[in-house]
Every structure is written in C-alpha cells, then in structure tokens.
Design an enzyme around this catalytic site. Structure first.
Site, PDB file in Angstrom:
ATOM      1  N   CYS A 149       0.719  -1.255   0.044  1.00  0.00           N
ATOM      2  CA  CYS A 149      -0.138   0.129   0.112  1.00  0.00           C
ATOM      3  C   CYS A 149       0.944   1.090  -0.075  1.00  0.00           C
ATOM      4  O   CYS A 149       2.203   1.084   0.082  1.00  0.00           O
ATOM      5  CB  CYS A 149      -0.638  -0.138   1.099  1.00  0.00           C
ATOM      6  SG  CYS A 149      -1.735  -1.626   1.629  1.00  0.00           S
ATOM      7  N   GLU A 179       8.098 -13.834 -24.366  1.00  0.00           N
ATOM      8  CA  GLU A 179       7.274 -12.690 -24.050  1.00  0.00           C
ATOM      9  C   GLU A 179       7.875 -11.320 -23.951  1.00  0.00           C
ATOM     10  O   GLU A 179       7.360 -10.194 -24.510  1.00  0.00           O
ATOM     11  CB  GLU A 179       6.117 -12.645 -23.106  1.00  0.00           C
ATOM     12  CG  GLU A 179       6.515 -12.698 -21.839  1.00  0.00           C
ATOM     13  CD  GLU A 179       5.649 -12.975 -20.581  1.00  0.00           C
ATOM     14  OE1 GLU A 179       4.399 -12.442 -20.816  1.00  0.00           O
ATOM     15  OE2 GLU A 179       5.829 -13.526 -19.473  1.00  0.00           O
ATOM     16  N   TRP A 205      -4.098  -1.607  -0.657  1.00  0.00           N
ATOM     17  CA  TRP A 205      -4.392  -2.807  -1.656  1.00  0.00           C
ATOM     18  C   TRP A 205      -4.669  -3.767  -0.650  1.00  0.00           C
ATOM     19  O   TRP A 205      -3.821  -4.198   0.036  1.00  0.00           O
ATOM     20  CB  TRP A 205      -2.844  -3.156  -2.255  1.00  0.00           C
ATOM     21  CG  TRP A 205      -2.656  -4.468  -2.805  1.00  0.00           C
ATOM     22  CD1 TRP A 205      -2.376  -5.523  -2.188  1.00  0.00           C
ATOM     23  CD2 TRP A 205      -3.030  -4.811  -4.247  1.00  0.00           C
ATOM     24  NE1 TRP A 205      -2.206  -6.507  -3.163  1.00  0.00           N
ATOM     25  CE2 TRP A 205      -2.633  -6.228  -4.525  1.00  0.00           C
ATOM     26  CE3 TRP A 205      -3.328  -4.131  -5.497  1.00  0.00           C
ATOM     27  CZ2 TRP A 205      -2.865  -6.805  -5.510  1.00  0.00           C
ATOM     28  CZ3 TRP A 205      -3.493  -4.625  -6.395  1.00  0.00           C
ATOM     29  CH2 TRP A 205      -3.142  -6.191  -6.724  1.00  0.00           C
ATOM     30  N   ARG A 246       1.183   2.404  -8.291  1.00  0.00           N
ATOM     31  CA  ARG A 246       1.521   1.051  -7.602  1.00  0.00           C
ATOM     32  C   ARG A 246       0.060   0.226  -7.702  1.00  0.00           C
ATOM     33  O   ARG A 246       0.306  -0.954  -7.252  1.00  0.00           O
ATOM     34  CB  ARG A 246       2.030   1.272  -6.497  1.00  0.00           C
ATOM     35  CG  ARG A 246       3.166   2.154  -6.439  1.00  0.00           C
ATOM     36  CD  ARG A 246       3.403   2.645  -4.916  1.00  0.00           C
ATOM     37  NE  ARG A 246       4.413   1.850  -4.070  1.00  0.00           N
ATOM     38  CZ  ARG A 246       4.167   1.160  -2.807  1.00  0.00           C
ATOM     39  NH1 ARG A 246       2.916   1.027  -2.624  1.00  0.00           N
ATOM     40  NH2 ARG A 246       4.981   0.412  -2.473  1.00  0.00           N
ATOM     41  N   GLU A 297       7.869 -21.994 -18.009  1.00  0.00           N
ATOM     42  CA  GLU A 297       7.752 -20.561 -17.567  1.00  0.00           C
ATOM     43  C   GLU A 297       9.212 -19.808 -18.020  1.00  0.00           C
ATOM     44  O   GLU A 297       8.982 -18.720 -18.650  1.00  0.00           O
ATOM     45  CB  GLU A 297       7.656 -20.414 -15.806  1.00  0.00           C
ATOM     46  CG  GLU A 297       7.873 -18.974 -15.409  1.00  0.00           C
ATOM     47  CD  GLU A 297       6.963 -17.907 -15.858  1.00  0.00           C
ATOM     48  OE1 GLU A 297       5.833 -18.563 -16.420  1.00  0.00           O
ATOM     49  OE2 GLU A 297       7.099 -16.955 -15.481  1.00  0.00           O
ATOM     50  N   HIS A 309      12.177 -37.657 -29.668  1.00  0.00           N
ATOM     51  CA  HIS A 309      10.768 -37.875 -30.580  1.00  0.00           C
ATOM     52  C   HIS A 309      10.737 -37.039 -31.605  1.00  0.00           C
ATOM     53  O   HIS A 309       9.449 -36.614 -32.296  1.00  0.00           O
ATOM     54  CB  HIS A 309       9.627 -38.228 -29.664  1.00  0.00           C
ATOM     55  CG  HIS A 309       9.952 -39.286 -28.733  1.00  0.00           C
ATOM     56  ND1 HIS A 309       9.957 -40.864 -29.294  1.00  0.00           N
ATOM     57  CD2 HIS A 309      10.223 -39.508 -27.467  1.00  0.00           C
ATOM     58  CE1 HIS A 309      10.205 -41.465 -28.193  1.00  0.00           C
ATOM     59  NE2 HIS A 309      10.372 -40.776 -27.124  1.00  0.00           N
ATOM     60  N   LYS A 355       9.032 -16.682 -20.453  1.00  0.00           N
ATOM     61  CA  LYS A 355       9.379 -15.271 -20.181  1.00  0.00           C
ATOM     62  C   LYS A 355      10.313 -14.678 -21.415  1.00  0.00           C
ATOM     63  O   LYS A 355      10.267 -13.640 -21.734  1.00  0.00           O
ATOM     64  CB  LYS A 355      10.263 -15.362 -18.983  1.00  0.00           C
ATOM     65  CG  LYS A 355       9.555 -15.101 -17.620  1.00  0.00           C
ATOM     66  CD  LYS A 355       9.025 -14.047 -17.269  1.00  0.00           C
ATOM     67  CE  LYS A 355       7.553 -13.839 -16.676  1.00  0.00           C
ATOM     68  NZ  LYS A 355       6.496 -14.801 -16.955  1.00  0.00           N
ATOM     69  N   ASN A 394       1.410  -0.334   6.429  1.00  0.00           N
ATOM     70  CA  ASN A 394       1.579  -1.254   5.381  1.00  0.00           C
ATOM     71  C   ASN A 394       2.383  -2.490   5.691  1.00  0.00           C
ATOM     72  O   ASN A 394       3.001  -2.307   6.778  1.00  0.00           O
ATOM     73  CB  ASN A 394       2.617  -0.289   4.300  1.00  0.00           C
ATOM     74  CG  ASN A 394       2.050   0.601   3.342  1.00  0.00           C
ATOM     75  OD1 ASN A 394       1.006   0.777   3.614  1.00  0.00           O
ATOM     76  ND2 ASN A 394       2.955   1.224   2.457  1.00  0.00           N
ATOM     77  N   GLY A 395       2.125  -3.503   5.042  1.00  0.00           N
ATOM     78  CA  GLY A 395       2.638  -4.981   5.694  1.00  0.00           C
ATOM     79  C   GLY A 395       1.520  -5.741   6.113  1.00  0.00           C
ATOM     80  O   GLY A 395       0.479  -5.593   5.888  1.00  0.00           O
ATOM     81  N   LYS A 398      -1.660  -6.592 -19.251  1.00  0.00           N
ATOM     82  CA  LYS A 398      -1.563  -7.225 -17.984  1.00  0.00           C
ATOM     83  C   LYS A 398      -2.708  -7.959 -17.501  1.00  0.00           C
ATOM     84  O   LYS A 398      -2.265  -9.166 -16.945  1.00  0.00           O
ATOM     85  CB  LYS A 398      -1.340  -6.088 -16.858  1.00  0.00           C
ATOM     86  CG  LYS A 398      -1.049  -6.604 -15.683  1.00  0.00           C
ATOM     87  CD  LYS A 398       0.310  -7.274 -15.556  1.00  0.00           C
ATOM     88  CE  LYS A 398       0.577  -7.861 -14.176  1.00  0.00           C
ATOM     89  NZ  LYS A 398       1.737  -8.941 -14.255  1.00  0.00           N
TER      90      LYS A 398
HETATM   91  C1  F6R Z   1       2.917 -14.088 -18.292  1.00  0.00           C
HETATM   92  C2  F6R Z   1       1.756 -13.439 -17.817  1.00  0.00           C
HETATM   93  C3  F6R Z   1       0.515 -13.940 -18.339  1.00  0.00           C
HETATM   94  C4  F6R Z   1      -0.428 -14.253 -17.177  1.00  0.00           C
HETATM   95  C5  F6R Z   1      -1.846 -14.939 -17.687  1.00  0.00           C
HETATM   96  C6  F6R Z   1      -2.849 -15.179 -16.658  1.00  0.00           C
HETATM   97  O1  F6R Z   1       4.053 -13.331 -17.694  1.00  0.00           O
HETATM   98  O2  F6R Z   1       1.819 -12.768 -16.910  1.00  0.00           O
HETATM   99  O3  F6R Z   1       0.839 -15.421 -18.910  1.00  0.00           O
HETATM  100  O4  F6R Z   1      -0.012 -15.499 -16.104  1.00  0.00           O
HETATM  101  O5  F6R Z   1      -2.228 -13.836 -18.406  1.00  0.00           O
HETATM  102  O6  F6R Z   1      -3.016 -13.854 -16.070  1.00  0.00           O
HETATM  103  P1  F6R Z   1      -3.758 -13.965 -14.588  1.00  0.00           P
HETATM  104  O7  F6R Z   1      -2.767 -14.658 -13.613  1.00  0.00           O
HETATM  105  O8  F6R Z   1      -4.048 -12.566 -13.992  1.00  0.00           O
HETATM  106  O9  F6R Z   1      -4.967 -14.842 -14.547  1.00  0.00           O
END
Ligand code: F6R
Length: 609
Positions: free
Chosen positions: A2, A489, A74, A27, A482, A505, A486, A100-101, A604
C-alpha cells in the site's frame, strides 16, 4: 504494497497528502483515505475506490489542519470497502494509524483486545494495531512509548504512521520489513512509503531501517532503535527523477518486482506455517470434503497455468489424488467431467482473466467445488470461489509476471501439504521438515539474486540466440515452461520448452551448432536422465546452460555454464530454479532494447477471451 504519506508542518496537510498519494497511484490500490488533526480532533475521510472518489468526498468537506497521514490500500485482510480502508482509529478516535505490511499474529492480538472490551469496525489486521497502541497509551499518556510497546508485540511486517489527538505536535513512524522513509524539510517534515510521494517537497531523506522508529516534529526528527537508543543517520540526497523514483531506483518495474520476491514470498508463506500444519484461513475444505473428492482439475492461463503444472506434480505425488492441469481456454470448451466430487483449483494473479473466470463458473454450475489462488482481493474470481488462497505479492505492474508467479508456487506448496496432511498422506515429521525448508526459501531466493551480474553477463553472451530450448523432467519441466514463456514474451526470442525425454521424438532435429539449450536439473532422481539428454544435444553442437543444485558436478561438466541454486526440499526447487530464468530473460530483453515492462501485443489483464 500500500502507499503511505504523512506530513507535519505549517501548510495545509490535505493537498500535500492527496498529491503525495497521487504520486503512488502507479502501484495500484483499491481504496484511499486521509486523517488530519484540526486542533481539536483527528478527522478521517476514507473511501473504497480511486483517489478521485476521495477527492469528491472531500469537496465541500475540506479537512483543516497541518498534520496528517494518508494511505492508499491494496487489500490483503478484508475486501476493499470503506470500513476496511485506512486510516484506522482506536475506539475513541484518539489514536489514528496507517499501516503497510502484514501483521501475522493479528488474530491472537485481536482476540486479546476483544476480551479487554475493544470493538472492531473492520476485518483488517491494521485495526488491531490502533487498539493496541491505545491500550498502552492509556497507561502512560506517552505516544512514543505506547508505539514501541505495541510494535514489540507485532509479528510480521509493518510500516506505520501514527497520530494521537493528545499529542498534535508529533507524528510517530516505525518500520520492519516494509519500506518507510522520512523526508526532511524546512519547518516541515514528511513520511512516505516511497520516494515519489514527497519528491516535490524535499530530496533529503532518511531511510528507516528494520526495527527503527522515529518521533517527527515540525523542526526535528529523532530516530531510535528497538532499545530506544538514538540512531544517528546520514541524509540520503535523492537525485532521481520521478520516473526512476517510482521504480525504486531500478531500471524497470520487472527488475524491481524480481527483487521484491524474497519479501513477498515470505509474506505469502510464513504466516501460514504453524507447528500444527498449514493454516489456510479462507479454505474450509475438511477431511470429509476431501474424502468425497475423486479428481482435481487445476485450471489457469499462461504463467499461472505453469504454477498449476507444479501443483499437479506435487498433489499427485504427495496427496495421491488424480490431478489434471489444463489451460482454461481448452478446459472451458471441451466438456470435462465435473460433478460434486470434483475439486477445481483456478489460479490467477489478476482474478479477472476471462477464460479462467469462465472455467470457474462452468465448474460451479456443474456442482464442483472451486478453490481460487488469487492475488487481487475482491476480484471476480475471488468473489465467485468457494475457497480462496490469497497470494500476497502486492500489485504487479510489469506485464510479465514474476513475483506473483513465485507466490503462486508458494501457494502450490502449501495447498499440496495441506491436502496431503488432511488425507493422512503426509506425517507431521514430514511436514516439519518441509516447513523448515519453506521458511528458508526467501533467503535462498536472495542468494540467487546475488548472482545478478553473472546472469547478466550470460545474457549478453547469448543475446544473438535465435532459438532456445528449455529441457527438464518432472517438476523441472514445469520450470522450463515458465522460462521459455518469459524469453518469448519480453525478449521476443523464439524458444521451446520440452520434457527432456521427448526430445528424441522429433525436436532434436532442430538442434544444430550453437543452438542454446537450458537444462533444468534439480530433481535428484531424474538428474542422470536429463544429463544424458543434455549430452545428446551437446553432441549435436548445442551450447548448454544448466540450472542445477549447488554441488552438482556432473551438471557442471556437461555444461558451457552452470547457474547454481541452493539445495532445498525436492518439492520446492521450482521456485528457486525459476529466478535465474527471470533474470536471463530480463537482461536479454534489455540488451535487445525492448520495452521490458510493456512488451508488444500484451496486456496485463486479459479480460477478453
Ligand atoms: C506472463 C503472464 C501471463 C499471465 C496470464 C494469466 O508473464 O503474466 O501469462 O500469467 O495472462 O493472468 P492471471 O494470472 O492474471 O490470470
């Protein structure tokens, strides 16, 4: 996660607090509030929603006064709402605080205070602190002493700003494991959780350290340690512009969030680890419920779906229950077999991902029980689920998920252990061994982050790679998924994650001179097998980087480079092995000049299918 702003000076506090909070808006937050002393009372105005809502409330109800505290929340304990918003007051409005915390022992303290007759108005951990400070204050009428006594009772993390109606000439600040700074002005002083909040007023800052508290007046700042001995501190002069101040001095939010991982993983894990087992407050599944469940689906999108893959491997192995891990966009359209004997676990950072939400609703309609692992409190997925595990990663700003994913892995470890214990498949001895290891994970992440420069050098060496493979077996295969995502993307580099045993294979045909292959080698009983797959790619000219447990000499021998991660319990290696992958992808992206925090074509929160 927060935001806190506090002011004591000669100027009207309201606009300074509101402007300061606006500087922290980037934030993310779900509610906001301020409290200002007006020579008689401390007046509080707070509301759910945006700062604009708070400003609307203040329009025509201006809070007079030159000392005050403000907060953007938050949500962690209790949904976003007016009454859960900060500041929080003691029952008689004498003590008002922002925090916060996470106060880990707030339930015990709350019970103790309720027994003493204090009435609570919110579900927050923070309100406990306002009553606790008052409880000590009434003994001595000394605010600083009361705050010191109270914080000695707190377990967990806190950054606190405290006002008292009887002591209007001072503002008390204290911190442990949550950032808090003091800004030194001329006849005025400030506190804030982050530098941008006060940068407009001063660039001379004291950085409070863990266990320090301060008495702040208009013309003085005194800092003390936990023994109440004076601490002499150097002023830190900030020469950052606003943009770098928002990133805490890091070049990107993604890097800042990578470095926040030791703390947020600690916040997510530690309060839930008790000597008797895993304590999951919002999960009501009991042994009887579990006895009826004959199948678990784990459903999510993208990175969150790789957390599900880890969850599947762990749950099947330690709880002996069949688990299917699946991406939500497939699950929702293929008519999976769901009934009241099915548990569906959905995982989502945002809690708003369209496919995951649709999968959840479909499962509920079919009578299945739904558990959600979610980061955003009060999000659609959190509201619709039967059981909830909140990851406590705080707001994640970079599009690519890093800290939220690590907390999702933490959730998988705890849920797997919890279900295994309930089903009688994990003994208390086994749990205790796991618990000790879980508690050391934040420090181990820290040790990996110390290798930042070496990983940056590797990223620079392989910056021209056009095709990258990530190979591993078992839990390491989930790590590969993963790592590869990364790199795709944020660095826009084509990469493939493969179960190491599948290479021959087909895909091994793609390996040629200088193809870069990451080998993830942290599962002792599978190491030999993955190493022989690495030998096969080496023989075809590949360059190899392995991520292995400290002391794995065989992995080192076969590799061009090895990145060691600390040894840990077999269930927990994924969270450690993934950290070097995050840093590698980050530095490749930076080296190629990409917009790391906002990669092309991505959003996002994916609220459309
Ligand atoms: C990759 C990434 C996405 C999310 C996906 C699901 O770095 O952030 O692959 O993981 O879009 O998003 P949430 O977790 O918000 O359902």
């Amino acid at each position: 996660m927060c935001g806190i702003v506090g002011y004591i000076g000669k100027n009207p506090a309201q606009s300074i607090l509101i402007e300061g909070l606006k500087r922290l808006e980037y934030r993310g937050y779900d509610s906001a509030g301020i409290a200002i002393y007006n020579q008689e009372d401390i007046n509080i105005m707070k509301t759910k929603g945006r700062l604009a809502n708070l400003e609307e409330k203040l329009d025509g109800n201006h809070l007079e006064g030159t000392i005050g505290i403000g907060h953007t929340r938050w949500a962690t304990h209790g949904a976003p709402s007016d009454h859960n918003s900060h500041p929080h007051a003691s029952h008689n409005d004498k003590i008002v605080i922002v925090h916060n915390g996470i106060i880990e022992n707030y339930m015990e303290l709350r019970d103790e205070l309720i027994e003493k007759g204090y009435a609570f108005k919110s579900e927050t951990d923070t309100e406990t602190v306002s009553h606790l400070v008052f409880d000590y204050y009434k003994e001595s009428n000394d605010l600083f002493e009361a705050v010191m006594k109270a914080i000695k009772r707190l377990e967990g993390s806190y950054a606190l700003g405290v006002l008292c109606k009887d002591n209007p000439e001072e503002l008390i600040a204290a911190r442990k494991d949550s950032p808090l700074i003091i800004g030194k002005g001329d006849g005025e002083n400030f506190i804030a959780s982050d530098i941008p909040a006060i940068l407009e007023h001063t660039r001379d800052i004291y950085l409070l350290e863990n266990g320090e508290a301060a008495v702040i007046k208009r013309d003085s700042i005194e800092i003390f340690d936990m023994e109440e001995k004076t601490v002499e501190k150097e002023i830190f002069h900030v020469d950052w512009d606003i943009a770098s101040a928002e990133k805490g001095g890091y070049d990107h939010f993604m890097l800042k969030e990578i470095f926040e991982q030791p703390q947020v993983v600690k916040d997510t894990l530690l309060p839930r680890l008790t000597d008797k087992g895993v304590q999951l407050d919002d999960i009501n599944l009991n042994k009887e419920d579990l006895d009826k469940i004959n199948k678990i689906y784990m459903v999510a999108c993208g990175t969150a779906s790789y957390a599900c893959l880890v969850g599947k491997y762990l749950l099947e192995r330690v709880a002996r229950v069949p688990v299917v891990a699946e991406v939500a966009s497939e699950f929702r359209y293929r008519e999976p077999i769901l009934d009241e004997n099915t548990l569906v676990i959905v995982v989502s950072q945002s809690g708003e991902t369209a496919d995951t939400l649709a999968a959840l609703r479909m499962a509920k309609d079919a009578g299945a029980r739904v558990m959600a692992v979610v980061n955003v409190v009060g999000s659609s997925i959190a509201r619709d689920a039967d059981d909830i595990f909140y990851t406590l990663a705080g707001p994640e700003i970079a599009v690519a998920s890093t800290k939220a994913y690590s907390c999702q892995l933490g959730a998988m470890y705890l849920i797997a252990a919890h279900i295994a214990i309930l089903k009688g498949k994990m003994s208390m001895e086994e749990y205790k061994e796991l618990k000790d290891e879980l508690m050391s994970i934040p420090d181990k992440i820290e040790k990996i982050l110390d290798q930042q420069d070496a990983i940056k050098t590797l990223a620079e060496e392989y910056i021209a790679a056009k095709n990258v493979f990530y190979i591993g077996r078992g839990l390491d295969f989930a790590v590969c998924m993963e790592g590869s995502l990364k790199l795709k993307e944020i660095a826009y580099v084509h990469s493939e994650p493969y179960a190491a045993g599948e290479l021959k294979h087909g895909p091994i045909a793609l390996i040629e001179d200088d193809t870069l292959v990451f080998g993830i080698v942290t599962q002792e009983e599978l190491n030999e097998k993955t190493i022989s797959n690495l030998k096969e790619v080496k023989a075809r000219g590949a360059s190899i980087i392995t991520i292995a447990l400290e002391g794995n000499e065989k992995a080192k021998k076969i590799s061009d480079h090895v990145i060691y991660v600390p040894r840990t319990h077999w269930m927990l290696t994924s969270i450690l092995a993934n950290i070097p992958q995050q840093l590698f992808a980050y530095y490749v992206s930076v080296g190629l000049g990409h917009d790391v925090d906002k990669p092309r074509n991505l959003a996002k929160s994916v609220t459309v299918e």
